[in-house]
Design an enzyme around this catalytic site. Structure first.
Site, PDB file in Angstrom:
ATOM      1  N   CYS A 171       0.805  -1.223   0.000  1.00  0.00           N
ATOM      2  CA  CYS A 171       0.000   0.000   0.000  1.00  0.00           C
ATOM      3  C   CYS A 171       0.837   1.272   0.000  1.00  0.00           C
ATOM      4  CB  CYS A 171      -0.936   0.003   1.203  1.00  0.00           C
ATOM      5  SG  CYS A 171      -2.007  -1.450   1.298  1.00  0.00           S
ATOM      6  N   HIS A 190      -3.215   6.974   2.232  1.00  0.00           N
ATOM      7  CA  HIS A 190      -3.657   5.670   1.751  1.00  0.00           C
ATOM      8  C   HIS A 190      -5.055   5.389   2.269  1.00  0.00           C
ATOM      9  CE1 HIS A 190      -4.104   1.462   1.080  1.00  0.00           C
ATOM     10  NE2 HIS A 190      -3.849   1.129   2.327  1.00  0.00           N
ATOM     11  N   ASN A 221     -10.133  -0.414  -0.455  1.00  0.00           N
ATOM     12  CA  ASN A 221      -8.680  -0.337  -0.330  1.00  0.00           C
ATOM     13  C   ASN A 221      -8.067  -0.941  -1.588  1.00  0.00           C
ATOM     14  OD1 ASN A 221      -5.966  -0.834   0.223  1.00  0.00           O
ATOM     15  ND2 ASN A 221      -6.324  -1.451   2.353  1.00  0.00           N
TER      16      ASN A 221
END
Length: 332
Positions: free
Chosen positions: A121, A257, A288
């Site tokens: 990520c 993020h 996500n």
């Protein structure tokens, strides 16, 4: 003895273009709650996620990257033959080798340097740092940076802790030489002692040797990740502001993020961000998307007019490894 010739002049760099791609199919929470004995309300309360996009079965990481990249090139007003580098941040390209980046470059007819980065990520922010350094020292004038994931191929739909978290998508930016600085020093690091917090369930070798194993999906220890992200990453975000010489009140946007709305909100609180500051919450309808989440959120905020070009944005990525990276950037 001869002395190596090295650049003795540093250039400035900034992001000049951004683009995003979300697959056509939208998957609402109602489609995934059955196997995990959950509910739409529980998922929204726990993560803020309402839906996510799912790539078509034959749609690849490279396909999605191409869509986002073409949009970023158009935004920047350059053509692919002007690219000197192509960096793809991903953990879901289904080949150990070759990487996705050389194939992506070839689709544009480019022979630019091309390579992948695996930092989960945080991959996009790592890639921006590498691209920034390439431009700064004169190795490149324009670098295409892509964050892309087809995470739903690596998600266990029966795992209550992760089945609702992930989505598919791609975001891209162009990092170019500039007359003025547009990308701050990067603050980054790792904590490999916590590698089990977010991890692929089994290695490919284990899968090869034991055919009775399940597909090695990516799973996480949700509560541990939440605590780590909230308390550790807020400090790293503040260090990023400090390294850039920027105060919270100087920001035009906060683009972290997109891991969890509660994490985002708590980080904003810890950073004492000004009331009314635009904060990316793209996770609500995109979930996500790991390496793709920061550029996708940036693209949406600009495209929908939530923020304007030229302002300063604090970006930070964090995830499996555990690893993190952040910069303050001037919005394109």
């Amino acid at each position: 003895m001869s002395t190596l010739g090295v650049p003795d002049v540093l250039h400035h760099a900034r992001i000049t273009g951004v683009g995003g791609y979300r697959p056509e199919r939208v998957v609402p929470n109602s489609e995934i709650v059955g196997p995990i004995d959950s509910s739409d309300e529980w998922i929204r309360e726990r993560s803020g996620i309402e839906s996510r996009h799912r790539a078509a079965p034959d749609e690849t990481v490279v396909d999605m990257s191409e869509y986002a990249s073409r949009a970023a090139l158009e935004y920047a007003g350059i053509t692919a033959d002007q690219l000197d580098g192509v960096i793809v941040a991903t953990v879901t390209h289904p080949f150990q080798t070759p990487g996705a980046a050389p194939e992506l470059a070839a689709r544009f007819g480019s022979r630019a340097a091309a390579f992948d980065i695996s930092a989960a990520c945080a991959g996009f922010c790592h890639a921006v740092s590498v691209a920034n350094d390439m431009v700064r020292v004169g190795t490149a004038e324009h670098v295409l940076v892509v964050g892309v994931e087809k995470l739903l191929d690596f998600t266990d739909p029966t795992d209550r802790g992760s089945a609702f978290i992930f989505g598919d998508g791609a975001g891209a930016v162009i990092v170019s030489r500039s007359e003025t600085p547009g990308i701050s020093p990067t603050v980054w690091g790792s904590d490999g002692d916590k590698k089990d917090f977010i991890a692929q369930r089994d290695s490919w070798i284990t899968l090869r040797d034991d055919r009775e194993l399940q597909w090695p999906a990516i799973v996480m220890e949700g509560p541990s990740v939440f605590r780590w992200a909230v308390w550790s990453m807020a400090k790293e975000a503040q260090r990023t502001l400090d390294a850039a010489g920027v105060r919270a009140e100087d920001l035009a946007a906060f683009i972290p993020h997109q891991a969890n709305v509660r994490i985002i909100d708590q980080m904003a609180k810890e950073l004492a961000l000004p009331a009314g500051l635009p904060i990316a919450r793209d996770i609500r309808t995109t979930a996500n998307t790991s390496a793709a989440s920061v550029p996708l959120a940036m693209d949406r905020m600009l495209r929908e007019g939530e923020v304007q070009p030229g302002g300063l944005a604090l970006t930070i990525g964090f995830g499996a490894g555990l690893v993190w990276a952040g910069q303050v950037v001037t919005l394109p």
